[in-house]
Design an enzyme around this catalytic site. Structure first.
Site, PDB file in Angstrom:
ATOM      1  N   ASP A 128      -2.509   6.590  -3.389  1.00  0.00           N
ATOM      2  CA  ASP A 128      -1.329   5.947  -2.820  1.00  0.00           C
ATOM      3  C   ASP A 128      -0.901   4.797  -3.718  1.00  0.00           C
ATOM      4  OD1 ASP A 128      -3.351   4.128  -2.248  1.00  0.00           O
ATOM      5  OD2 ASP A 128      -2.563   3.623  -0.270  1.00  0.00           O
TER       6      ASP A 128
ATOM      7  N   SER B 255       0.812  -1.213   0.000  1.00  0.00           N
ATOM      8  CA  SER B 255       0.000   0.000   0.000  1.00  0.00           C
ATOM      9  C   SER B 255       0.845   1.263   0.000  1.00  0.00           C
ATOM     10  CB  SER B 255      -0.957  -0.041   1.196  1.00  0.00           C
ATOM     11  OG  SER B 255      -1.910   0.981   1.139  1.00  0.00           O
TER      12      SER B 255
ATOM     13  N   ASP C 261      -1.203   1.617  -3.927  1.00  0.00           N
ATOM     14  CA  ASP C 261      -2.110   0.575  -4.437  1.00  0.00           C
ATOM     15  C   ASP C 261      -3.489   1.115  -4.779  1.00  0.00           C
ATOM     16  OD1 ASP C 261      -3.036   0.912  -1.809  1.00  0.00           O
ATOM     17  OD2 ASP C 261      -3.601  -1.196  -1.613  1.00  0.00           O
TER      18      ASP C 261
ATOM     19  N   ASP D 293      -5.942   2.595  -3.116  1.00  0.00           N
ATOM     20  CA  ASP D 293      -7.141   2.533  -2.279  1.00  0.00           C
ATOM     21  C   ASP D 293      -7.304   3.764  -1.390  1.00  0.00           C
ATOM     22  OD1 ASP D 293      -5.179   2.014  -0.382  1.00  0.00           O
ATOM     23  OD2 ASP D 293      -6.069   0.146   0.336  1.00  0.00           O
TER      24      ASP D 293
END
Length: 456
Positions: A249, A110, A251, A253
């Site tokens: 960010d 992430s 990833d 999400d």
């Protein structure tokens, strides 16, 4: 004060609040462990039914290695894999549902730096795996690894149209009459999983898009860019005289946004904009779910709009569970994880940004005007690297600091201390009316944490 507590059941050894995460080469984030993890997942899933598993990833250099060993482990268990390549985490949740897969696996850490990585999972409904499945996987890890007969080995297939499928889905989450024509946007993809997707979504809806953070090299994910470091986005929005900026960010999400004057809007402010717009248009079902980290200002602003606000522990898993429990559709965190349950099963930065843009278009107001009704309380957040041992409630120096802060701030302040579920750190949050007091007590508590829990 919210009492310190762990959101990770003690009986789980590997899974944290968001899958398994750590530094590459550590005990759990190394090839031999992930190979067996893939096998264990395959064996557990095979008990339920025979089906395919999707594997997606972000843009870290270690993703190639972990993709290969996950595929090998699943194959050894007799499970077929469909490889998606670099894709945002919410895209993998969506494709797991629409491709009728038995599970989706995301290789990502992430918002963490490139030298960290992690593995997280979605079930066939596009939601995080339930606790009982994670526990079953951990139990399977204790057994010797075996390989099915050669005729039963799993096969691998690459899904070449995954980005296009997800782009179309994102566009479908706003009304068909919404266009972004005339808007100039700066989109920062954090050199992460959305680098080849996000700008296309907004561009295909008519916006002029300036792209940054779209040149991943395996090492620059989240580096001085993206939702966790939006200073670059602020600069480019002002330089380009853009209407606003959007930062994801690594990833995809999380999302934060920047208005035309360079002000950063975090998840609380974006959640307020979406909730108010849906209330005004008669489309808000129930109230809004926040977390213990949500600013007191959003709670008060929503109350003025007669919108109920409920707090849960940190983590989108808790937000989604409470949304399900109440039959509500909107929740989020200050970090920018926003859940729009009408369309998604997890946090989705692109779809959250589209909801904000939809509110702009319907109201004919700028981003700056839309968040004018929210006045946030000063808040200080400090992350302290710590050793892993020791429960917060058992450390007297920390408890004394908490009591002193609570007494000084009174009813007009909040103090929260908790362990991170994704990093080896303790997070201290202090909120109150006066900025200087807030920072003083945050520093005071952080000093106590360092004294009691500093790594040796």
């Amino acid at each position: 004060m919210t009492k310190p507590s762990s959101t990770t059941p003690a009986k789980r050894r590997y899974f944290g609040t968001d899958g398994i995460r750590g530094r590459v080469g550590s005990e759990t984030i190394k090839p031999e462990f992930v190979l067996k993890l893939g096998w264990a997942v395959g064996k557990v899933l095979a008990r339920q039914q025979c089906g395919k598993v999707l594997i997606g990833k972000d843009t870290r250099i270690s993703d190639y290695m972990f993709e290969s060993v996950l595929e090998a482990g699943l194959s050894a268990a007799g499970v077929n894999t469909h490889l998606l390549g670099p894709m945002p985490t919410p895209a993998i949740a969506y494709l797991t549902r629409t491709l009728r897969a038995q599970a989706g696996i995301v290789i990502s850490a992430s918002h963490n730096p490139y030298y960290d990585n992690g593995i997280k999972f979605f079930g066939p409904d596009g939601r995080k795996l339930p606790d009982e499945i994670e526990i079953a996987i951990e139990q399977q890890m204790d057994l010797p690894m075996t390989t099915v007969d050669s005729a039963s080995l799993g096969k691998a297939l690459r899904v070449v149209d995954a980005p296009g499928r997800y782009i179309e889905f994102c566009k479908s989450t706003v009304e068909s009459d919404i266009t972004l024509t005339g808007l100039k946007l700066v989109v920062d993809c954090a050199n992460g999983a959305a680098y080849h997707i996000a700008a296309n979504v907004f561009r295909e809806l008519g916006a002029e898009v300036v792209e940054i953070g779209v040149e991943p090299n395996g090492l620059n994910i989240n580096l001085n860019c993206g939702a966790t470091q939006p200073e670059l986005l602020q600069q480019v929005v002002l330089q380009e005289k853009a209407d606003l900026g959007i930062a994801l960010d690594g990833d995809g999400d999380r999302v934060v946004m920047v208005d035309h004057q360079g002000k950063i809007l975090d998840g609380d402010e974006l959640l307020y904009i979406i909730a108010r717009h849906r209330k005004e248009t008669g489309h808000l079902q129930g109230g809004v779910i926040g977390t213990v980290m949500s600013n007191l200002g959003i709670e008060q602003a929503l109350k003025k709009l007669d919108i109920e606000f409920v707090r849960v522990p940190v983590g989108d898993r808790h937000i989604i569970a409470e949304l399900d429990n109440r039959g509500w559709f909107l929740g989020g965190e200050p970090s920018g994880h926003l859940i729009y349950r009408e369309a998604t099963t997890t946090g989705d930065g692109i779809i959250a940004a589209l909801q904000v843009l939809s509110a702009m278009r319907h109201s004919q107001q700028s981003l700056q005007q839309l968040h004018a009704g929210l006045s946030k309380y000063p808040q200080a957040l400090i992350n302290i690297n710590v050793a892993d041992q020791g429960e917060l409630q058992d450390l007297p120096r920390i408890q004394d600091a908490l009591k002193a802060a609570e007494a000084a701030l009174g009813q007009l302040g909040r103090v929260l201390i908790r362990r991170s579920g994704t990093e080896s750190c303790v997070r201290v949050m202090v909120e109150g009316k006066e900025k200087n007091d807030v920072q003083h007590w945050a520093d005071y508590i952080a000093a106590a944490v360092r004294e009691e829990m500093a790594p040796s």
